[in-house]
Enzyme design. Structure first.
Site, mmCIF file in Angstrom:
data_model
loop_
_atom_site.group_PDB
_atom_site.id
_atom_site.type_symbol
_atom_site.label_atom_id
_atom_site.label_comp_id
_atom_site.label_asym_id
_atom_site.label_seq_id
_atom_site.Cartn_x
_atom_site.Cartn_y
_atom_site.Cartn_z
ATOM 1 N N ASN A 98 26.406 -13.326 9.132
ATOM 2 C CA ASN A 98 26.417 -13.832 7.762
ATOM 3 C C ASN A 98 27.859 -13.777 7.261
ATOM 4 O OD1 ASN A 98 26.953 -11.168 6.682
ATOM 5 N ND2 ASN A 98 24.782 -10.709 6.931
ATOM 6 N N ASP A 106 22.340 -10.816 14.627
ATOM 7 C CA ASP A 106 23.421 -10.074 13.979
ATOM 8 C C ASP A 106 23.097 -8.577 13.933
ATOM 9 O OD1 ASP A 106 25.762 -9.556 12.539
ATOM 10 O OD2 ASP A 106 24.974 -10.315 10.653
ATOM 11 N N GLY A 122 18.076 -10.227 12.614
ATOM 12 C CA GLY A 122 18.077 -11.047 13.821
ATOM 13 C C GLY A 122 19.133 -10.645 14.827
ATOM 14 N N SER A 131 21.852 -20.340 13.688
ATOM 15 C CA SER A 131 21.196 -20.864 12.482
ATOM 16 C C SER A 131 19.718 -21.217 12.636
ATOM 17 C CB SER A 131 21.946 -22.078 11.897
ATOM 18 O OG SER A 131 23.138 -21.654 11.276
ATOM 19 N N THR A 132 19.120 -20.979 13.800
ATOM 20 C CA THR A 132 17.718 -21.386 13.979
ATOM 21 C C THR A 132 16.713 -20.315 13.563
ATOM 22 O OG1 THR A 132 17.686 -20.706 16.304
ATOM 23 C CG2 THR A 132 18.259 -23.010 15.825
ATOM 24 N N GLY A 133 17.194 -19.138 13.185
ATOM 25 C CA GLY A 133 16.294 -18.075 12.726
ATOM 26 C C GLY A 133 16.077 -18.188 11.225
ATOM 27 N N TYR A 137 18.013 -18.889 8.960
ATOM 28 C CA TYR A 137 18.741 -19.984 8.321
ATOM 29 C C TYR A 137 18.005 -21.320 8.459
ATOM 30 C CZ TYR A 137 22.839 -17.030 7.370
ATOM 31 O OH TYR A 137 23.700 -16.061 6.891
ATOM 32 N N ASP A 154 18.342 -10.834 26.414
ATOM 33 C CA ASP A 154 18.833 -10.153 25.224
ATOM 34 C C ASP A 154 20.358 -10.278 25.287
ATOM 35 O OD1 ASP A 154 19.878 -8.303 23.418
ATOM 36 O OD2 ASP A 154 18.521 -6.689 24.015
ATOM 37 N N ILE A 155 20.950 -10.986 24.356
ATOM 38 C CA ILE A 155 22.389 -11.260 24.391
ATOM 39 C C ILE A 155 23.228 -9.982 24.404
ATOM 40 C CG2 ILE A 155 22.787 -11.480 21.896
ATOM 41 C CD1 ILE A 155 24.485 -14.028 22.624
#
Length: 175
Positions: A25, A35, A33, A118-120, A122, A11-12
């Site tokens: 965004n 963010d 996500g 961007s892989t979620g 987006y 978990d970042i």
């Protein structure tokens, strides 16, 4: 100075590094996500700080304190929404990694952790996004003075395997 790149399933928001990167965004005011998780973990002070940044363009990076996070700073970058790969998505995604690393260097930070930008929602294809991430970080890391360690933070085994595949492709040792 030896620089290294690592892959970590985590978990970042729990990492004790100099900076974590937020896949934000354009408003920088929170979202879903990664963010949303970062905004929630950092606390309401983050929203107040991001309001003062006046948003960001795709590929741009801006920095705030980490507030309640173990990370000292949060670097906010806006990844591209993937359409068909013909709208400069690759260049704009690479810019996220490049500008984030250069901002970390400007702040004299040594450790930085990236999510898979961007892989979620987006919809950027994971394999292409991972390749751009690893290639860009490999290139830019050697141009930085202070950044010594980059962690690619993945949330599941499929993402981890994809980053491991890219490390192999670029001849990068990982632990």
């Amino acid at each position: 100075m030896k620089k290294k790149m690592m892959i970590e399933q985590a978990d970042i928001t729990t990492l004790k590094v100099d900076a974590i990167v937020n896949a934000a965004n354009e408003s920088l005011l929170g979202g879903g996500g990664v963010d949303g998780a970062i905004h929630k973990a950092a606390g309401p002070e983050l929203l107040e700080a991001t309001k003062k940044l006046d948003g960001a363009e795709t590929g741009e990076a801006k920095i705030t304190k980490g507030f309640k996070l173990p990370a000292e700073y949060i670097i906010h970058t806006v990844g591209p929404v993937y359409h068909d790969g013909q709208e400069d998505e690759a260049e704009r995604l690479a810019a996220c990694y490049e500008h984030s690393l250069k901002l970390a260097d400007e702040y004299k930070l040594e450790t930085i952790a990236f999510p898979s930008i961007s892989t979620g929602v987006y919809n950027y294809p994971l394999e292409e996004a991972a390749e751009i991430a690893v290639a860009t970080v490999t290139k830019i890391l050697n141009q930085t003075d202070s950044v010594k360690e980059v962690i690619f933070v993945v949330f599941d085994v499929d993402n981890q395997r994809m980053y491991e595949k890219m490390f192999e492709k670029f001849g990068i040792q990982h632990s």
